[in-house]
Design a protein around this motif. Structure first.
Motif, PDB file in Angstrom:
ATOM      1  N   THR A  13       0.831  -1.202   0.000  1.00 14.92           N
ATOM      2  CA  THR A  13       0.000   0.000   0.000  1.00 14.92           C
ATOM      3  C   THR A  13       0.868   1.256   0.000  1.00 14.92           C
ATOM      4  N   GLN A  15       0.525   5.359   0.612  1.00 16.81           N
ATOM      5  CA  GLN A  15      -0.379   6.350   1.171  1.00 16.81           C
ATOM      6  C   GLN A  15       0.290   7.725   1.180  1.00 16.81           C
ATOM      7  N   LYS A  25      -6.170  12.510   1.867  1.00 15.26           N
ATOM      8  CA  LYS A  25      -5.458  11.232   1.901  1.00 15.26           C
ATOM      9  C   LYS A  25      -5.589  10.490   0.570  1.00 15.26           C
ATOM     10  N   ILE A  27      -4.536   6.843  -1.436  1.00 16.17           N
ATOM     11  CA  ILE A  27      -4.166   5.448  -1.184  1.00 16.17           C
ATOM     12  C   ILE A  27      -4.149   4.678  -2.503  1.00 16.17           C
ATOM     13  N   TYR A  29      -3.181   0.552  -3.975  1.00 18.84           N
ATOM     14  CA  TYR A  29      -2.897  -0.830  -3.564  1.00 18.84           C
ATOM     15  C   TYR A  29      -2.235  -1.594  -4.717  1.00 18.84           C
ATOM     16  N   ARG A  45       4.361   6.531  -4.218  1.00 22.20           N
ATOM     17  CA  ARG A  45       4.575   7.460  -3.111  1.00 22.20           C
ATOM     18  C   ARG A  45       5.528   8.587  -3.523  1.00 22.20           C
TER      19      ARG A  45
END
Length: 236
Positions: A13, A15, A25, A27, A29, A45
């Motif tokens: 993940t 974030q 936020k 996110i 996966y 990221r």
């Protein structure tokens, strides 16, 4: 492991959150069945950081401005933390009174209308305290304390505090310097003080001359003034 990247339940993940720049936020996966899933999460990221900037720890403080509960509304964050709780400024929409409140207690309806500071000092108004029968008002802005004056009533001190707070929040205007009177001088007469806890002779003449402190106590206010005038040969 790279910040913002974690592995759990067969998923990598990525974030990201940057409240300072208004970024909510994010996110993403990646299933670990893909041998490149960790690198993909790290790349995602890094992409967010390049696009929106690297968030700092201060971004963890949430912006509750505008949040309402009953007769109160949150004006903004104080930057303070008490007992691991974020402290916010809350205003009574009917009386315009302003309080510093732990946000978790406020949101859960467990706040009783007093601040943590008020609970400790037994004062009922933020920014106002009593000393020798008079009310002193002050406000702290970005770590600096500003004295706002001495007043005859708590409500007058509260008004000065609320005005200073309003000017800072709306215009970024800091309070102008105010002379700080000696806490023990409540008579308005130079070198004459009143000590209510001293029975019999509550009136005091006090002056420091050449490093020596000259003090005399009196039963009557006028006696203290007469001694002062005689001792000084007129007020200096």
């Amino acid at each position: 492991m790279m910040r913002g990247v974690s592995h759990r339940d067969k998923w990598w993940t990525a974030q990201y959150q940057n409240l300072r720049n208004g970024i909510p936020k994010q996110i993403a996966y990646f299933p670990d069945s893909d041998p490149n899933s960790e690198k993909l999460a790290q790349a995602q990221r890094k992409k967010w950081e390049e696009e929106f900037g690297t968030p700092s720890s201060s971004n963890r403080r949430k912006n509750y401005a505008g949040y309402k509960k009953g007769d109160f509304i949150v004006l903004g964050d104080t930057g303070k933390t008490e007992q691991k709780q974020q402290i916010v400024l809350v205003q009574n929409v009917h009386t315009d009174e302003i309080f510093e409140v732990p946000i978790q207690r406020f949101r859960m309806g467990r706040w009783t209308g007093k601040t943590i500071r008020e609970g400790r000092t037994n004062n009922k108004t933020v920014g106002v305290s009593m000393s020798n029968g008079r009310w002193s008002a002050g406000i702290t802005i970005e770590g600096r304390y500003y004295h706002l004056g001495v007043f005859e009533s708590s409500s007058e001190g509260a008004k000065a505090y609320n005005n200073a707070l309003h000017n800072w929040l709306t215009n970024g205007e800091r309070p102008k310097p105010v002379d700080v009177p000696r806490a023990t001088n409540t008579t308005g007469e130079k070198y004459i003080q009143y000590r209510p806890k001293r029975k019999g002779t509550p009136w005091l003449f006090e002056k420091i001359t050449g490093g020596n402190r000259i003090t005399r106590y009196f039963h009557d206010f006028h006696d203290a003034i007469q001694f002062r005038d005689k001792y000084l040969g007129g007020i200096n």
